[in-house]
Motif scaffolding. Structure first.
Motif, PDB file in Angstrom:
ATOM      1  N   VAL A   5       3.613  17.101   3.250  1.00  0.00           N
ATOM      2  CA  VAL A   5       2.988  17.173   4.568  1.00  0.00           C
ATOM      3  C   VAL A   5       3.009  18.616   5.042  1.00  0.00           C
ATOM      4  O   VAL A   5       4.072  19.232   5.159  1.00  0.00           O
ATOM      5  N   ILE A   6       1.817  19.142   5.300  1.00  0.00           N
ATOM      6  CA  ILE A   6       1.671  20.482   5.851  1.00  0.00           C
ATOM      7  C   ILE A   6       1.769  20.350   7.364  1.00  0.00           C
ATOM      8  O   ILE A   6       1.088  19.521   7.973  1.00  0.00           O
TER       9      ILE A   6
ATOM     10  N   PRO B 126      -2.289  29.795   4.819  1.00  0.00           N
ATOM     11  CA  PRO B 126      -1.117  29.171   4.203  1.00  0.00           C
ATOM     12  C   PRO B 126      -1.328  27.693   3.869  1.00  0.00           C
ATOM     13  O   PRO B 126      -0.815  27.202   2.868  1.00  0.00           O
ATOM     14  N   ALA B 127      -2.117  26.983   4.677  1.00  0.00           N
ATOM     15  CA  ALA B 127      -2.394  25.574   4.388  1.00  0.00           C
ATOM     16  C   ALA B 127      -3.182  25.452   3.084  1.00  0.00           C
ATOM     17  O   ALA B 127      -2.879  24.604   2.243  1.00  0.00           O
ATOM     18  N   GLU B 128      -4.176  26.316   2.885  1.00  0.00           N
ATOM     19  CA  GLU B 128      -4.957  26.309   1.642  1.00  0.00           C
ATOM     20  C   GLU B 128      -4.060  26.618   0.439  1.00  0.00           C
ATOM     21  O   GLU B 128      -4.191  25.993  -0.610  1.00  0.00           O
ATOM     22  N   ALA B 129      -3.155  27.579   0.596  1.00  0.00           N
ATOM     23  CA  ALA B 129      -2.235  27.915  -0.498  1.00  0.00           C
ATOM     24  C   ALA B 129      -1.348  26.717  -0.825  1.00  0.00           C
ATOM     25  O   ALA B 129      -1.083  26.425  -2.000  1.00  0.00           O
ATOM     26  N   THR B 130      -0.914  26.009   0.189  1.00  0.00           N
ATOM     27  CA  THR B 130      -0.076  24.823  -0.021  1.00  0.00           C
ATOM     28  C   THR B 130      -0.863  23.735  -0.731  1.00  0.00           C
ATOM     29  O   THR B 130      -0.355  23.089  -1.652  1.00  0.00           O
ATOM     30  N   PHE B 131      -2.111  23.510  -0.317  1.00  0.00           N
ATOM     31  CA  PHE B 131      -2.963  22.532  -0.991  1.00  0.00           C
ATOM     32  C   PHE B 131      -3.084  22.853  -2.478  1.00  0.00           C
ATOM     33  O   PHE B 131      -2.947  21.981  -3.330  1.00  0.00           O
ATOM     34  N   THR B 132      -3.340  24.104  -2.784  1.00  0.00           N
ATOM     35  CA  THR B 132      -3.508  24.518  -4.181  1.00  0.00           C
ATOM     36  C   THR B 132      -2.244  24.279  -4.986  1.00  0.00           C
ATOM     37  O   THR B 132      -2.286  23.711  -6.078  1.00  0.00           O
ATOM     38  N   LEU B 133      -1.100  24.684  -4.448  1.00  0.00           N
ATOM     39  CA  LEU B 133       0.169  24.508  -5.161  1.00  0.00           C
ATOM     40  C   LEU B 133       0.528  23.036  -5.338  1.00  0.00           C
ATOM     41  O   LEU B 133       0.974  22.622  -6.405  1.00  0.00           O
ATOM     42  N   ALA B 134       0.337  22.243  -4.298  1.00  0.00           N
ATOM     43  CA  ALA B 134       0.732  20.829  -4.349  1.00  0.00           C
ATOM     44  C   ALA B 134      -0.151  20.017  -5.291  1.00  0.00           C
ATOM     45  O   ALA B 134       0.286  18.991  -5.800  1.00  0.00           O
ATOM     46  N   ALA B 135      -1.378  20.462  -5.528  1.00  0.00           N
ATOM     47  CA  ALA B 135      -2.284  19.733  -6.421  1.00  0.00           C
ATOM     48  C   ALA B 135      -2.084  20.129  -7.882  1.00  0.00           C
ATOM     49  O   ALA B 135      -2.684  19.536  -8.761  1.00  0.00           O
ATOM     50  N   GLN B 136      -1.236  21.121  -8.137  1.00  0.00           N
ATOM     51  CA  GLN B 136      -0.944  21.548  -9.504  1.00  0.00           C
ATOM     52  C   GLN B 136       0.299  20.829 -10.002  1.00  0.00           C
ATOM     53  O   GLN B 136       0.862  19.996  -9.314  1.00  0.00           O
ATOM     54  N   ASP B 137       0.747  21.187 -11.174  1.00  0.00           N
ATOM     55  CA  ASP B 137       1.974  20.628 -11.729  1.00  0.00           C
ATOM     56  C   ASP B 137       3.157  21.120 -10.893  1.00  0.00           C
ATOM     57  O   ASP B 137       3.412  22.315 -10.822  1.00  0.00           O
ATOM     58  N   THR B 138       3.855  20.200 -10.265  1.00  0.00           N
ATOM     59  CA  THR B 138       4.980  20.562  -9.402  1.00  0.00           C
ATOM     60  C   THR B 138       6.322  20.204 -10.030  1.00  0.00           C
ATOM     61  O   THR B 138       7.328  20.126  -9.332  1.00  0.00           O
TER      62      THR B 138
ATOM     63  N   PRO C 172       9.792  19.986  -2.511  1.00  0.00           N
ATOM     64  CA  PRO C 172       8.768  20.244  -1.492  1.00  0.00           C
ATOM     65  C   PRO C 172       9.032  21.536  -0.708  1.00  0.00           C
ATOM     66  O   PRO C 172       8.093  22.287  -0.430  1.00  0.00           O
ATOM     67  N   ALA C 173      10.278  21.824  -0.384  1.00  0.00           N
ATOM     68  CA  ALA C 173      10.597  23.070   0.333  1.00  0.00           C
ATOM     69  C   ALA C 173      10.248  24.296  -0.513  1.00  0.00           C
ATOM     70  O   ALA C 173       9.845  25.332   0.023  1.00  0.00           O
ATOM     71  N   ASP C 174      10.383  24.187  -1.839  1.00  0.00           N
ATOM     72  CA  ASP C 174      10.018  25.297  -2.732  1.00  0.00           C
ATOM     73  C   ASP C 174       8.513  25.551  -2.675  1.00  0.00           C
ATOM     74  O   ASP C 174       8.071  26.705  -2.656  1.00  0.00           O
ATOM     75  N   ILE C 175       7.736  24.479  -2.663  1.00  0.00           N
ATOM     76  CA  ILE C 175       6.279  24.620  -2.600  1.00  0.00           C
ATOM     77  C   ILE C 175       5.885  25.298  -1.290  1.00  0.00           C
ATOM     78  O   ILE C 175       5.054  26.208  -1.271  1.00  0.00           O
ATOM     79  N   LEU C 176       6.494  24.872  -0.188  1.00  0.00           N
ATOM     80  CA  LEU C 176       6.212  25.487   1.109  1.00  0.00           C
ATOM     81  C   LEU C 176       6.600  26.957   1.111  1.00  0.00           C
ATOM     82  O   LEU C 176       5.874  27.808   1.638  1.00  0.00           O
ATOM     83  N   ALA C 177       7.733  27.287   0.513  1.00  0.00           N
ATOM     84  CA  ALA C 177       8.178  28.689   0.452  1.00  0.00           C
ATOM     85  C   ALA C 177       7.210  29.527  -0.381  1.00  0.00           C
ATOM     86  O   ALA C 177       6.886  30.666  -0.005  1.00  0.00           O
ATOM     87  N   LEU C 178       6.740  28.983  -1.497  1.00  0.00           N
ATOM     88  CA  LEU C 178       5.775  29.701  -2.329  1.00  0.00           C
ATOM     89  C   LEU C 178       4.468  29.950  -1.590  1.00  0.00           C
ATOM     90  O   LEU C 178       3.780  30.935  -1.840  1.00  0.00           O
ATOM     91  N   ALA C 179       4.119  29.053  -0.683  1.00  0.00           N
ATOM     92  CA  ALA C 179       2.902  29.196   0.122  1.00  0.00           C
ATOM     93  C   ALA C 179       3.167  29.990   1.396  1.00  0.00           C
ATOM     94  O   ALA C 179       2.285  30.134   2.232  1.00  0.00           O
ATOM     95  N   HIS C 180       4.398  30.478   1.543  1.00  0.00           N
ATOM     96  CA  HIS C 180       4.828  31.268   2.703  1.00  0.00           C
ATOM     97  C   HIS C 180       4.804  30.484   4.003  1.00  0.00           C
ATOM     98  O   HIS C 180       4.418  30.979   5.051  1.00  0.00           O
ATOM     99  N   LEU C 181       5.225  29.219   3.912  1.00  0.00           N
ATOM    100  CA  LEU C 181       5.351  28.378   5.095  1.00  0.00           C
ATOM    101  C   LEU C 181       6.826  28.107   5.358  1.00  0.00           C
ATOM    102  O   LEU C 181       7.557  27.748   4.433  1.00  0.00           O
ATOM    103  N   PRO C 182       7.265  28.235   6.595  1.00  0.00           N
ATOM    104  CA  PRO C 182       8.662  27.890   6.898  1.00  0.00           C
ATOM    105  C   PRO C 182       8.842  26.379   6.928  1.00  0.00           C
ATOM    106  O   PRO C 182       7.885  25.638   7.127  1.00  0.00           O
TER     107      PRO C 182
END
Length: 190
Positions: free
Chosen positions: A121-122, A130-142, A147-157
């Motif tokens: 959840v964004i 940052p939302a677009e970056a999160t979408f891209t990361l979450a739709a790839q192999d995770t 989930p906190a790592d994905i948010l950090a990679l997308a630069h979201l707190p």
């Protein structure tokens, strides 16, 4: 299956046509391949923290894209406002369970048959970059990413309302009296 950012919901049955459809498209992206190796199966960017307002559109979009019927939804209790016990979506009542023992950054949709879908959840109000970056990361192999790592990679707190997840892998829903349930009768905010 192709990954898309925006979709307009198309009812699948005559019953579903009686259910009002939100004017705005659901901001959802699913991975190309849904498998159990990844941490999440995609991401969802709701417009508010109001579960009663946001969940019907999400359920309809996921049901349509995957060709299935969602029976239950699991949410992190402190991340949402107005969490009903049941929600009307696509012509049926869907049970909503709330937890404090799961990751606060995810929502789980459980179908009538098959594996559950776990969505990152964004946070509502997140800037589009940052939302677009999160979408891209979450739709790839995770695989191997929390989930906190994905948010950090997308630069979201991490959400300020979210608390760290407890290490409880119980399959019971807290609002059904599961191990993490508050025995004093905690209920969701309606």
């Amino acid at each position: 299956m192709t990954a898309t950012l925006l979709s307009h919901i198309k009812p699948l049955s005559v019953i579903a046509q009686a259910v009002p459809v939100a004017e705005s498209p659901v901001r959802l992206r699913l991975g190309r391949v849904l498998d159990r190796r990844g941490t999440v199966d995609g991401a969802w960017w709701p417009r508010s923290r109001d579960a009663a307002a946001e969940l019907p559109g999400l359920i309809a979009a996921v049901d349509q894209r995957l060709g299935w019927t969602t029976l239950r939804v699991g949410v992190y209790l402190d991340a949402w406002d107005h969490i009903p016990r049941r929600i009307h979506a696509r012509g049926r009542q869907i049970r909503v369970g709330w937890f404090r023992s799961t990751d606060p950054h995810v929502i789980t949709l459980i179908p009538a048959a098959g594996e559950p879908i776990v969505l990152l959840v964004i946070e509502p109000g997140t800037a589009s970059g940052p939302a677009e970056a999160t979408f891209t990361l979450a739709a790839q192999d995770t695989t191997g990413l929390r989930p906190a790592d994905i948010l950090a990679l997308a630069h979201l707190p991490a959400s300020p309302a979210a608390r760290p997840a407890e290490a409880d892998s119980s399959a019971r829903w807290e609002n059904d009296g599961g191990p993490g349930a508050d025995r004093a009768g905690a209920r969701p905010r309606d």
